[in-house]
Scaffold this motif. Structure first.
Motif, PDB file in Angstrom:
ATOM      1  N   ARG A 107       0.794  -1.229   0.000  1.00 47.22           N
ATOM      2  CA  ARG A 107       0.000   0.000   0.000  1.00 47.22           C
ATOM      3  C   ARG A 107       0.832   1.288   0.000  1.00 47.22           C
ATOM      4  N   PRO A 108       1.961   1.363   0.723  1.00 46.11           N
ATOM      5  CA  PRO A 108       2.760   2.602   0.646  1.00 46.11           C
ATOM      6  C   PRO A 108       3.229   2.932  -0.765  1.00 46.11           C
ATOM      7  N   LEU A 109       3.582   1.901  -1.541  1.00 47.50           N
ATOM      8  CA  LEU A 109       3.992   2.143  -2.919  1.00 47.50           C
ATOM      9  C   LEU A 109       2.811   2.587  -3.773  1.00 47.50           C
ATOM     10  N   LEU A 110       1.629   2.034  -3.504  1.00 43.74           N
ATOM     11  CA  LEU A 110       0.436   2.493  -4.232  1.00 43.74           C
ATOM     12  C   LEU A 110       0.150   3.947  -3.895  1.00 43.74           C
ATOM     13  N   GLY A 111       0.352   4.324  -2.626  1.00 43.08           N
ATOM     14  CA  GLY A 111       0.163   5.716  -2.239  1.00 43.08           C
ATOM     15  C   GLY A 111       1.136   6.636  -2.963  1.00 43.08           C
ATOM     16  N   GLU A 112       2.364   6.183  -3.114  1.00 42.53           N
ATOM     17  CA  GLU A 112       3.358   6.957  -3.869  1.00 42.53           C
ATOM     18  C   GLU A 112       2.922   7.120  -5.319  1.00 42.53           C
ATOM     19  N   LEU A 113       2.346   6.058  -5.873  1.00 40.63           N
ATOM     20  CA  LEU A 113       1.868   6.102  -7.256  1.00 40.63           C
ATOM     21  C   LEU A 113       0.734   7.110  -7.405  1.00 40.63           C
ATOM     22  N   VAL A 114      -0.207   7.109  -6.467  1.00 42.36           N
ATOM     23  CA  VAL A 114      -1.321   8.067  -6.507  1.00 42.36           C
ATOM     24  C   VAL A 114      -0.795   9.504  -6.403  1.00 42.36           C
ATOM     25  N   ASP A 115       0.166   9.735  -5.535  1.00 43.30           N
ATOM     26  CA  ASP A 115       0.725  11.080  -5.383  1.00 43.30           C
ATOM     27  C   ASP A 115       1.359  11.573  -6.673  1.00 43.30           C
ATOM     28  N   GLU A 116       1.958  10.663  -7.440  1.00 40.10           N
ATOM     29  CA  GLU A 116       2.648  11.069  -8.661  1.00 40.10           C
ATOM     30  C   GLU A 116       1.708  11.264  -9.844  1.00 40.10           C
ATOM     31  N   VAL A 117       0.692  10.384  -9.989  1.00 38.46           N
ATOM     32  CA  VAL A 117      -0.134  10.445 -11.198  1.00 38.46           C
ATOM     33  C   VAL A 117      -1.526  11.006 -10.944  1.00 38.46           C
ATOM     34  N   GLY A 118      -1.954  11.048  -9.682  1.00 44.81           N
ATOM     35  CA  GLY A 118      -3.236  11.664  -9.357  1.00 44.81           C
ATOM     36  C   GLY A 118      -4.458  10.799  -9.566  1.00 44.81           C
ATOM     37  N   GLU A 119      -4.266   9.523  -9.908  1.00 43.39           N
ATOM     38  CA  GLU A 119      -5.400   8.637 -10.135  1.00 43.39           C
ATOM     39  C   GLU A 119      -5.329   7.418  -9.198  1.00 43.39           C
ATOM     40  N   THR A 120      -6.427   6.699  -9.089  1.00 45.65           N
ATOM     41  CA  THR A 120      -6.521   5.551  -8.199  1.00 45.65           C
ATOM     42  C   THR A 120      -5.543   4.446  -8.611  1.00 45.65           C
ATOM     43  N   ALA A 121      -4.863   3.879  -7.615  1.00 46.51           N
ATOM     44  CA  ALA A 121      -3.898   2.801  -7.859  1.00 46.51           C
ATOM     45  C   ALA A 121      -4.404   1.505  -7.237  1.00 46.51           C
ATOM     46  N   TYR A 158      -8.534  -8.240  -6.514  1.00 45.66           N
ATOM     47  CA  TYR A 158      -7.959  -6.974  -6.072  1.00 45.66           C
ATOM     48  C   TYR A 158      -7.651  -7.077  -4.586  1.00 45.66           C
ATOM     49  N   VAL A 159      -6.378  -6.891  -4.230  1.00 46.57           N
ATOM     50  CA  VAL A 159      -5.955  -7.080  -2.837  1.00 46.57           C
ATOM     51  C   VAL A 159      -5.578  -5.767  -2.154  1.00 46.57           C
ATOM     52  N   ALA A 160      -5.447  -4.680  -2.905  1.00 38.86           N
ATOM     53  CA  ALA A 160      -5.151  -3.379  -2.286  1.00 38.86           C
ATOM     54  C   ALA A 160      -5.537  -2.269  -3.244  1.00 38.86           C
ATOM     55  N   GLN A 161      -5.908  -1.129  -2.663  1.00 39.19           N
ATOM     56  CA  GLN A 161      -6.233   0.053  -3.465  1.00 39.19           C
ATOM     57  C   GLN A 161      -5.974   1.303  -2.643  1.00 39.19           C
ATOM     58  N   VAL A 162      -5.436   2.321  -3.318  1.00 39.28           N
ATOM     59  CA  VAL A 162      -5.329   3.655  -2.736  1.00 39.28           C
ATOM     60  C   VAL A 162      -6.089   4.579  -3.676  1.00 39.28           C
ATOM     61  N   PRO A 163      -7.157   5.226  -3.198  1.00 38.42           N
ATOM     62  CA  PRO A 163      -7.999   6.015  -4.093  1.00 38.42           C
ATOM     63  C   PRO A 163      -7.379   7.362  -4.468  1.00 38.42           C
ATOM     64  N   SER A 164      -7.804   7.866  -5.605  1.00 39.49           N
ATOM     65  CA  SER A 164      -7.441   9.210  -6.042  1.00 39.49           C
ATOM     66  C   SER A 164      -8.060  10.243  -5.106  1.00 39.49           C
ATOM     67  N   LYS A 165      -7.463  11.416  -5.082  1.00 38.20           N
ATOM     68  CA  LYS A 165      -8.014  12.506  -4.265  1.00 38.20           C
ATOM     69  C   LYS A 165      -9.081  13.296  -5.012  1.00 38.20           C
ATOM     70  N   HIS A 166      -9.306  12.984  -6.295  1.00 40.38           N
ATOM     71  CA  HIS A 166     -10.350  13.653  -7.060  1.00 40.38           C
ATOM     72  C   HIS A 166     -11.730  13.270  -6.516  1.00 40.38           C
ATOM     73  N   SER A 167     -12.671  14.199  -6.630  1.00 42.99           N
ATOM     74  CA  SER A 167     -14.039  13.877  -6.194  1.00 42.99           C
ATOM     75  C   SER A 167     -14.656  12.811  -7.089  1.00 42.99           C
ATOM     76  N   MET A 168     -14.331  12.844  -8.392  1.00 47.89           N
ATOM     77  CA  MET A 168     -14.757  11.783  -9.309  1.00 47.89           C
ATOM     78  C   MET A 168     -13.583  10.839  -9.487  1.00 47.89           C
ATOM     79  N   ARG A 169     -13.715   9.617  -8.973  1.00 44.45           N
ATOM     80  CA  ARG A 169     -12.606   8.688  -9.003  1.00 44.45           C
ATOM     81  C   ARG A 169     -13.125   7.272  -9.181  1.00 44.45           C
ATOM     82  N   MET A 170     -12.205   6.375  -9.555  1.00 45.53           N
ATOM     83  CA  MET A 170     -12.559   4.984  -9.744  1.00 45.53           C
ATOM     84  C   MET A 170     -12.451   4.258  -8.398  1.00 45.53           C
ATOM     85  N   PHE A 171     -13.365   3.318  -8.183  1.00 43.56           N
ATOM     86  CA  PHE A 171     -13.345   2.553  -6.933  1.00 43.56           C
ATOM     87  C   PHE A 171     -13.649   1.100  -7.242  1.00 43.56           C
TER      88      PHE A 171
END
Length: 257
Positions: free
Chosen positions: A91-105, A117-130
């Motif tokens: 999950r920390p690496l997924l969080g790093e990915l979200v910080d860099e690209v701005g979309e859900t990882a 699907y075993v882990a997800q870190v959501p985008s900070k956008h109000s409209m995001r994939m889940f």
């Protein structure tokens, strides 16, 4: 009392052989006869019979009515817990990915014939994939699934597709095995897969396999097509590839000497 023979790297030989048999069962699609296990493992039949009998008694292997052996239900809990730990660790690496690209990882693994699907870190956008952690999908219709399949032998992919079929999630889903196999070759060559509204309309996904790990896995970034444009893919794909390589390298470093 008979001492255990040392196995490879000083391990316990019988334990190593038992796990190898479980892996051979998984490689055959989860079911095999004793003779098939002997052929694939190279172990003597008496050894296989002794190990299988122990695994059956423990619930890790089940003997079907056709006298063939299958992976047992007791493995389900171990697999689920291992997947959860893998997801928590990544999950920390997924969080790093979200910080860099701005979309859900996302992180997904292949379990039998499905991607989970075993882990997800959501985008900070109000409209995001889940996508719910624990959700299972057939691999032919997802970016992570195609990324994973691109790393498998073509014949293994054909056998998997024959078992699952290729139902269409949308009108863009691949439903022909020959065309999908050709597409998987392109994915392997470019190093990432795209889901172009194949699992859900209006959603684009960039997925990269996590290579050289025991369980087939992939990392992805997903978002609405309006934000995750084709031009954005060229910027995002290298970032996802870097994170996937970092995760694979960390897994290698944590293996025992």
């Amino acid at each position: 009392m008979v001492a255990e023979k040392p196995g490879r790297d000083g391990g316990v030989q019988s334990l190593q052989r038992a796990f190898e048999l479980l892996e051979h069962l998984a490689d055959t699609g989860g079911e095999a006869s004793l003779s098939e296990l002997a052929a694939s493992s190279g172990l003597p039949m008496p050894t296989i019979h002794r190990l299988i009998r122990t695994l059956v008694a423990l619930g890790y292997v089940h003997q079907n009515t056709n006298r063939r052996y299958a992976l047992g239900a007791r493995l389900i809990r171990l697999g689920e817990q291992a997947s959860m730990q893998f997801g928590a660790w990544a999950r920390p690496l997924l969080g790093e990915l979200v910080d860099e690209v701005g979309e859900t990882a996302n992180l997904a693994v292949l379990e039998r014939d499905e991607v989970v699907y075993v882990a997800q870190v959501p985008s900070k956008h109000s409209m995001r994939m889940f996508t719910e952690v624990g959700r299972r999908l057939l691999p032919h219709g997802t970016g992570v699934g195609k990324a994973i399949l691109s790393q498998l032998p073509a014949e293994d992919v054909r056998v998997l597709l024959a078992r699952t079929g290729m139902p269409a999630y949308t009108e863009h889903t691949h439903t022909d095995p020959d065309r999908l196999l050709e597409h998987l070759g392109e994915i392997a060559a470019q190093g990432y897969a795209l889901d172009e509204s194949e699992q859900e309309l209006g959603v684009r996904c960039v997925a990269v396999p996590v290579t050289c790990v025991p369980t087939p896995a992939a990392i992805s970034v997903s978002g609405p097509e309006g934000r995750l444009t084709k031009d954005a893919v060229g910027r995002i794909a290298p970032v996802v590839q870097r994170i996937a390589k970092t995760l694979a390298a960390q897994l290698v470093l944590t293996r025992p000497e």
